[in-house]
Each structure stands twice: as C-alpha cells, then as structure tokens.
Design an enzyme around this catalytic site. Structure first.
Site, PDB file in Angstrom:
ATOM      1  CB  CYS A 149      -0.889  -0.054   1.305  1.00  0.00           C
ATOM      2  SG  CYS A 149       0.078   0.044   2.770  1.00  0.00           S
ATOM      3  CB  CYS A 171      11.929  -3.815  -2.875  1.00  0.00           C
ATOM      4  SG  CYS A 171      10.173  -4.465  -2.698  1.00  0.00           S
ATOM      5  CB  CYS A 290      50.312  12.217  43.117  1.00  0.00           C
ATOM      6  SG  CYS A 290      51.601  13.259  42.742  1.00  0.00           S
ATOM      7  CB  CYS A 300      69.768  16.375  47.313  1.00  0.00           C
ATOM      8  SG  CYS A 300      69.662  15.113  48.136  1.00  0.00           S
TER       9      CYS A 300
END
Length: 585
Positions: A149, A171, A290, A300
């Site tokens: 449709c 399609c 860290c 040193c």
C-alpha cells in the site's frame, strides 16, 4: 650518481658566455615537459563542477550508460551509484560477468509483471506489511513485482531518506535486492513531505560527488561550493578556482613528495603534544604516590613531590626523608637497570631527531610564506623598470623565476617530513638494513642539500632591486635567475625520480604513492560548461557504431565468447573516452 646534479658553481651550469636565447629555450623546455607527456594515453584532465554544472556532469555519464545498455535514467543511475560512477567499471563487469549478473548485483530489476486488474470485481487487496485491505488505487507495484500500500511505501521512503539512504532505497519485501523507482519515491513522498522530496532529489544529484571516486569536494574553509573531477590517477595535486591547492587523494593540503600517510602522521605529530611528552620523559620522573611528573632542581638525589612524597631520583622508588651524603635510610638502588636507561636515551634521541627535521621544515615553510608576498613587490619593480629608457622590454624572466622559486621552495619544505619517516623507524623499520638506510639517507640528503643551496641563491637574486640598477647589472641578474631556474627544476626532478624509483619504489611491505612532479606547478582545474547543449551533445556521443554495438550486445549471451569480447569492449571504451576527452563541452 651525484655527478649528474648541477649547481651554479658546477661545469654543467650555464655560464655567462651562453646566449640568453639558449637559456630561454631551456626555460621553454621546462614548461613544455609536462605537455609532452600529457597525451591521451595518460590523461589528467581536471574540471571544476559548480552547482550549476553538476547536472550536466552527471548526465554525461548517465547518457553513456543509457545509450550503451538501452536503459532509462533511473536504472542507469542505479548502476552507476553501485559502481561509484565508474563507467569503465560498469563496462568491465558487463563483459566479465554478463548483463544479468551486472543488474542483479546493482539491484536493477527489469521484469514485466502483471498489473492488478482494477476493472474486475476485486476492489480490495491486502498489504503484506500492515495486513490491511486497501483499494487497488492505493497500492503501488515496483519493477520487481512486489506490491504494497502507498502508506507503507511512503513511511518506508521517509525513514530511508531521514537515515541518509536516499541513493539506494531497496524494496520492502524480504530478501529483495531491487532498488525502488525514483519517480515512485518522489511522487509518494511529495504528497505528505514535499521538503523530503526535495532533499531526495538533492541527494541523488549530489551522489555524483559523494559516491564518485573521480570527484571530490574542494576542502576550502569556508567552502567555495565547488567540486573537482579528475580523469586519470587519483594521486595528483589540483588547484580549485578559489585558489586552494590540495591533494586529490586525501583532500589535505598539497604535500608532495610526502605520501598521504606520511603527511597525516606529520601533521598529527606537529599538532598534538607528543614531543612535549617526550621532553617530560627525558627530563622528569613520576611521583610514586600521585604520579605527577617531577623535575629535579638541585643536586641531591632525594627529591620531594608537592604532594609530600619523598622518592629517590635514581630509581624512582618511594623513600623516607632521613638520608646522608652517601645513602638514604632504608633504601638502596645501586643495581643497574638497563631497560630504564635505554628508554630515556631513546626518547631523548627521538626528540632531537624530530626537532632537526621540524626546524628545517618550518624554516622553509616560513620562507615560502614571506616569498609569497614578493609578487606585488616585483610587479611594482617591473612597472618602474618599464618606464625607464632601457633596452630591456621583457621582464617575464622575473615572474618566471619567482614562480620557480615558489615551486622549488615548496618541494624542499615537504622533503623534510618525507625524510623524517623514510629514514626513521615509524613506517619502514623492516624495509632496509641499517647500512642500506644510512647509504640511501646520505644520497638523498646530498640531493636535498644541492637543491637547498640553489633555492637560496635563486631567492637572493629574485629579491634584488633590479629597478634601481643599471642595465648591465640587470642583464647579469637575468642570466642568474634563468640559470638557477633551470637548475632547481632539474634538481627537483632528480629528487622525485630518486623518491619514486629508489626509495618508495623499492618497498617490499608497504605501498606509498606520491603526486608526480610538474614543472608548471599544481594543475589548475578548468570550469565545466553547464549549458543545455552540453547535455544534449552528451547523448549523441560516438559510443560505438550500430554494427559494433549489435555485435557486442548479442555476443554477451555466450560465455564462451567473453575472451573474444574483451578487445572489442576495450576498443568501444577507448572510442567513448577519446570522444569525451576531445569533445567541446
């Protein structure tokens, strides 16, 4: 090998005893070198495709396929989009595989299906998508024979267009490879979404650029709106009418003699912070707590991070704060760690090597930018000189020398990124032994050095204030500029021959292509006509005569004749392309 190269001090250069006419002939020979090898056997035609001429350019290829295979425009476009607008590829597949295979792979379906009879008693049909009964007038059947449709078709088309799949909408039927009819898509979508229908048409038109290996948008910023079509090898450099010169293969700025991969790596290396990271590796060590980089500012070896953690500079291990001149309390790192030392030494060496090539690349790039401003200055000097009473009337040698300086300086500038990767470990570590790399690097750097010396001499003479000098001095400057122009052009050619044949041509594990050297510089694209007559003349091309076409078309049904067809198809293709090459557009 190095004896072949000329400098202004060599015996092979043009002396003051040579006539200006002879040197002028050498300059003309330089300009004609490209023309001699630009015959039809290796065409390099660059054309500008504007918004106005895009339709004409697309229809040139469409009409070739339509006339040859007796197809409508929709099916011809479907074939060409599938094969990225390569007409020669379509013809090659046609000969090798046959028409049925060609159409099936591209989604071209030409099937005579029986339409639903609306005159009978049956007034409703069931749509297999929405499972609803709809009037016969509200359904559409595609070329493949599948019928649904209009509402389902429309939604399908809208989704595909919004997803950017306008060029090849298939399609809806399960496992159906057929491409839907453009006219059906346009008619159904325009009823509810006229804006999408316009976008669909625009996508189909721009497919000639987006899906075409021979056409690319000009990468100018802001965009000039032009595209460029190149016939021939894709490894070339072109100039758009907006003035931008770029590599057609990668769409980056013109970078020959660097390959596209080399230039991509080089620009990334110059742009990011990779060398800053190398400096940090050489001059700092990470805090064990860290992990921030810490630079030592004293003698040193017990250092302290801003986070408060103390650690040993020698090994990077965390320690306490109690220490003497000879040791740190509870810590010993006297054992030699070879791998750590090698890593630091290698990072330092790589940094210095990069700085060497980058400094020279940047120096010549800066010189090129400054010399580019000389054009207006030299035009002013020429205007002043022409107003003087002098026997010299022609000053084209100055502008020719300036353009030769531009081209040679550009080649010299990009030769340093090339050398960085050619003789480094990033790309070609396994291509050459250490002895081979040292030998080829020395030969290349000898050529590079000779080119650099002559380019600097040419730059010096081009900048001379010839408008303030007597005629004898002007003649001497003229002789030097013409002489050096010839020499630098020859040195550039020799360098390219070395790169293409001895360096890149000998690679075993990788393939790197560069744009060929052109004495005239980067090829400037010409504009493509957009007249209606151009479209119509495309349709009347001499693709082949009627007898040849019938012979080819009928023979395609027999697989045994494919080998015999190849020479014929090549002949037809050659006639077609030659006609396109020389036909006035």
């Amino acid at each position: 090998m190095m004896a072949d190269f000329l400098t202004s001090d060599d015996e092979g250069c043009y002396s003051g005893e040579d006539s200006l006419e002879e040197i002028g002939n050498s300059m003309e020979a330089i300009e004609n070198d490209d023309d001699e090898c630009s015959g039809w056997s290796s065409p390099r035609s660059c054309q500008i495709i504007t918004k106005e001429s895009l339709l004409a350019a697309q229809r040139e290829d469409l009409f070739r396929i339509m006339d040859l295979l007796t197809l409508n425009e929709q099916h011809a476009r479907t074939l060409l989009i599938h094969h990225r607008w390569d007409v020669e590829r379509v013809l090659s597949v046609l000969v090798e595989k046959g028409k049925d295979w060609l159409f099936a792979q591209a989604g071209v379906t030409i099937v005579g299906h029986k339409n639903i009879d609306s005159s009978g008693s049956l007034s409703l049909v069931t749509c297999n998508i929405c499972i609803e009964d709809v009037p016969i007038s509200a359904v559409t059947t595609m070329d493949c024979g599948h019928c649904f449709c209009n509402a389902c078709w429309t939604e399908h088309f809208v989704v595909k267009i919004n997803d950017g799949q306008s060029r090849r909408i298939r399609c809806m039927a399960h496992k159906c490879n057929a491409i839907c009819d453009e006219a059906v898509i346009r008619n159904l979508v325009s009823l509810k979404h006229p804006d999408l229908a316009e976008r669909f048409d625009r996508y189909l038109l721009e497919s000639y650029i987006e899906d075409n290996n021979k056409v690319k948008w000009c990468p100018s910023v802001p965009h000039c709106g032009n595209a460029i079509r190149v016939e021939g090898e894709p490894y070339c450099e072109v100039e758009c009418t907006c003035g931008l010169q770029f590599c057609f293969s990668c769409s980056l700025e013109a970078h020959s003699p660097c390959s596209c991969l080399m230039w991509e790596l080089w620009t990334k290396k110059c742009r990011d912070e990779s060398e800053t990271v190398n400096w940090i590796t050489v001059n700092t060590k990470p805090c064990p707590k860290c992990h921030k980089p810490v630079e030592k500012n004293g003698g040193c070896n017990l250092v302290s991070c801003i986070c408060g953690q103390a650690f040993c500079w020698l090994c990077g291990g965390a320690t306490g704060r109690d220490h003497t001149w000879s040791s740190i309390n509870g810590h010993s790192c006297g054992r030699y760690k070879e791998e750590t030392e090698k890593k630091a030494v290698r990072a330092k060496r790589d940094l210095y090597r990069y700085m060497h090539y980058h400094n020279r690349y940047k120096a010549h790039t800066d010189s090129f930018k400054l010399e580019s401003k000389l054009k207006e200055t030299i035009q002013g000097k020429i205007s002043v000189s022409e107003m003087r009473e002098s026997g010299i009337k022609d000053y084209s040698w100055v502008t020719n020398g300036l353009y030769r300086l531009f081209r040679s300086r550009r080649v010299l500038s990009y030769s340093y990124p090339f050398a960085f990767y050619m003789f480094g470990d990033d790309l070609f570590k396994d291509e050459m032994t250490k002895e081979q790399r040292e030998l080829t690097q020395q030969l290349f750097e000898d050529q590079q050095q000779q080119l650099e010396a002559n380019v600097e001499k040419l730059s010096k003479f081009v900048e001379e204030p010839f408008d303030e000098l007597p005629e004898d001095n002007i003649l001497e400057i003229r002789m030097q500029i013409i002489n050096l122009s010839v020499i630098t052009d020859k040195l550039c050619k020799k360098m390219y021959e070395c790169i293409e044949n001895d360096l890149l041509g000998s690679l075993q594990h990788a393939t790197h292509n560069i744009a060929p050297y052109k004495s005239k510089g980067v090829e400037r694209a010409s504009e493509l006509s957009s007249s209606f007559e151009s479209n119509q003349s495309s349709r009347s091309m001499k693709v082949c005569n009627t007898d040849s076409y019938q012979q080819w078309h009928s023979s395609l049904n027999g697989a045994a004749n494919l080998k015999k067809l190849r020479p014929l198809s090549q002949k037809l293709l050659t006639e077609n392309v030659m006609d396109m090459q020389y036909r006035s557009i």
